[in-house]
Design an enzyme around this catalytic site. Structure first.
Site, PDB file in Angstrom:
ATOM      1  N   LYS A  53     -33.327   4.788  -0.649  1.00  0.00           N
ATOM      2  CA  LYS A  53     -32.175   3.874  -0.679  1.00  0.00           C
ATOM      3  C   LYS A  53     -32.666   2.433  -0.573  1.00  0.00           C
ATOM      4  O   LYS A  53     -32.198   1.544  -1.280  1.00  0.00           O
ATOM      5  CB  LYS A  53     -31.199   4.204   0.470  1.00  0.00           C
ATOM      6  CG  LYS A  53     -30.413   5.476   0.198  1.00  0.00           C
ATOM      7  CD  LYS A  53     -29.669   5.990   1.425  1.00  0.00           C
ATOM      8  CE  LYS A  53     -29.071   7.365   1.105  1.00  0.00           C
ATOM      9  NZ  LYS A  53     -28.507   8.045   2.263  1.00  0.00           N
ATOM     10  N   GLN A  97     -27.505   7.600   8.422  1.00  0.00           N
ATOM     11  CA  GLN A  97     -28.091   8.775   7.773  1.00  0.00           C
ATOM     12  C   GLN A  97     -27.812  10.015   8.625  1.00  0.00           C
ATOM     13  O   GLN A  97     -28.151  10.053   9.802  1.00  0.00           O
ATOM     14  CB  GLN A  97     -29.603   8.546   7.596  1.00  0.00           C
ATOM     15  CG  GLN A  97     -30.293   9.611   6.782  1.00  0.00           C
ATOM     16  CD  GLN A  97     -29.847   9.656   5.320  1.00  0.00           C
ATOM     17  OE1 GLN A  97     -29.676   8.636   4.669  1.00  0.00           O
ATOM     18  NE2 GLN A  97     -29.645  10.859   4.807  1.00  0.00           N
ATOM     19  N   ASP A 120     -20.291   4.918   2.299  1.00  0.00           N
ATOM     20  CA  ASP A 120     -20.415   6.361   2.052  1.00  0.00           C
ATOM     21  C   ASP A 120     -19.040   7.005   1.870  1.00  0.00           C
ATOM     22  O   ASP A 120     -18.946   8.160   1.466  1.00  0.00           O
ATOM     23  CB  ASP A 120     -21.103   7.037   3.262  1.00  0.00           C
ATOM     24  CG  ASP A 120     -22.561   7.357   2.989  1.00  0.00           C
ATOM     25  OD1 ASP A 120     -22.947   7.388   1.808  1.00  0.00           O
ATOM     26  OD2 ASP A 120     -23.318   7.556   3.964  1.00  0.00           O
TER      27      ASP A 120
END
Ligand code: NAD
Length: 285
Positions: A53, A97, A120
């Site tokens: 990322k 994460q 997200d």
């Protein structure tokens, strides 16, 4: 045209577009999109995802801030960090994460992220918005899949779409996005009685179960479009999907490989969401 959907090439094309838009945003408004990624612990897979990322951000001109916390960090400390990032005007996207260590409540952590920076799209407010079609951010993997289908001009409207897997991050939001595009959607899962019969009706079959190469040609209709979300590492070190690629490839009209199919698109959507959030922040200034 090749049957193999090239997620890397589509991603490269879309990331160039994002890069151009980032440059323009910096030039016109002196705003550089910023993404903060919180990694707790040193899980090897998570570490690789975070590194990827970070690299993708760098390549498109998005500022990426890595916050690495030890596995022993307290829940309060994580929440405090999120609060700090929520108030930081140079950060437009925050992601944590997953998975988190057991002593940290994932729901609490996700709920603490400002919905305006939840790139997200895991926050309940954003999940609700997806249900009603009134969304800001789309969840990265399902939205990446829609982009792939669009790029390859796969008609969704009226098609029989079967999704295998009902997770909150892939299966369920995928169902909403395909419904929104007027697909006739069925969600199958581990308790589905006759998975072969259900799956083999699909014009578009999306598989997100996390079981290496489980789906062979018996589950696939002749001419179907097959999207393999699974990422599984075999004992010999090879990465494979949930679909047995060799078994189904001659039967399908289009198929995503693993790696190089859905994976790159997930990160591309994350970059797009971060850019969008930075653009939205201009209206608030
Ligand atoms: P999950 O474990 O949260 O959910 C798995 C789902 O599959 C469950 O709903 C379960 O009911 C269903 N399932 C499990 N075994 C089944 C079976 N034998 N038959 C039918 N259904 C079954 O998984 P997830 O987070 O949705 O991830 C699924 C896979 O996709 C994993 O391999 C994961 O690594 C991968 N993934 C890839 C990306 C990407 O960017 N490519 C993103 C997210 C997840």
């Amino acid at each position: 045209m090749s049957k193999i959907i090239d997620g890397k090439a589509v991603s490269a094309y879309l990331r160039q577009e994002i890069k151009n838009e980032v440059e323009k945003l910096i030039l016109d408004h002196n705003v550089q999109p910023g993404l903060a990624v919180i990694l707790v612990g040193t899980d090897p897979a998570s570490t690789v995802y975070v590194r990827n990322k970070h690299k993708a951000c760098e390549a498109t001109g998005i500022r990426s801030v890595s916050i690495e916390l030890p596995a022993t960090v307290s829940e309060d400390e994580v929440l405090l960090k999120i609060d700090e990032l929520n108030r930081d005007d140079t950060i437009h996207g925050i992601l944590v994460q997953l998975p988190l260590p057991k002593h940290i409540d994932e729901k609490k952590v996700i709920n603490a992220i400002s919905p305006a920076k939840d790139v997200d799209a895991f926050h309940p407010e954003n999940v609700g918005r997806i249900m009603t079609g009134d969304y800001k951010f789309l969840p990265c993997t399902p939205a990446g899949i829609i982009s792939l289908l669009d790029y390859y001009k796969v008609e969704i409207e009226g098609k029989s779409c079967v999704i295998i897997g009902r997770s909150n991050i892939v299966g369920k939001p995928m169902a909403h996005l395909l419904l929104e595009r007027n697909g006739t959607v069925t969600v199958a899962h581990s308790r589905t009685k006759d998975l072969k019969a259900t799956a083999s009706q699909a014009d578009i079959l999306v598989v997100a179960i996390g079981k290496p190469e489980l789906i062979n040609s018996e589950y696939v209709k002749e001419g179907a479009v097959v999207i393999d979300v699974g990422i599984n590492r075999k004992s010999d070190g090879r990465l494979v999907g949930d679909v047995d690629f060799e078994s189904v490839k001659d039967k399908v009209s289009l198929i995503t490989p693993v790696p190089g199919g859905v994976g790159p698109m997930t990160i591309t959507t994350l970059l797009r969401n971060t850019l969008m959030s930075a653009k939205t922040s201009l209206n608030k200034a």
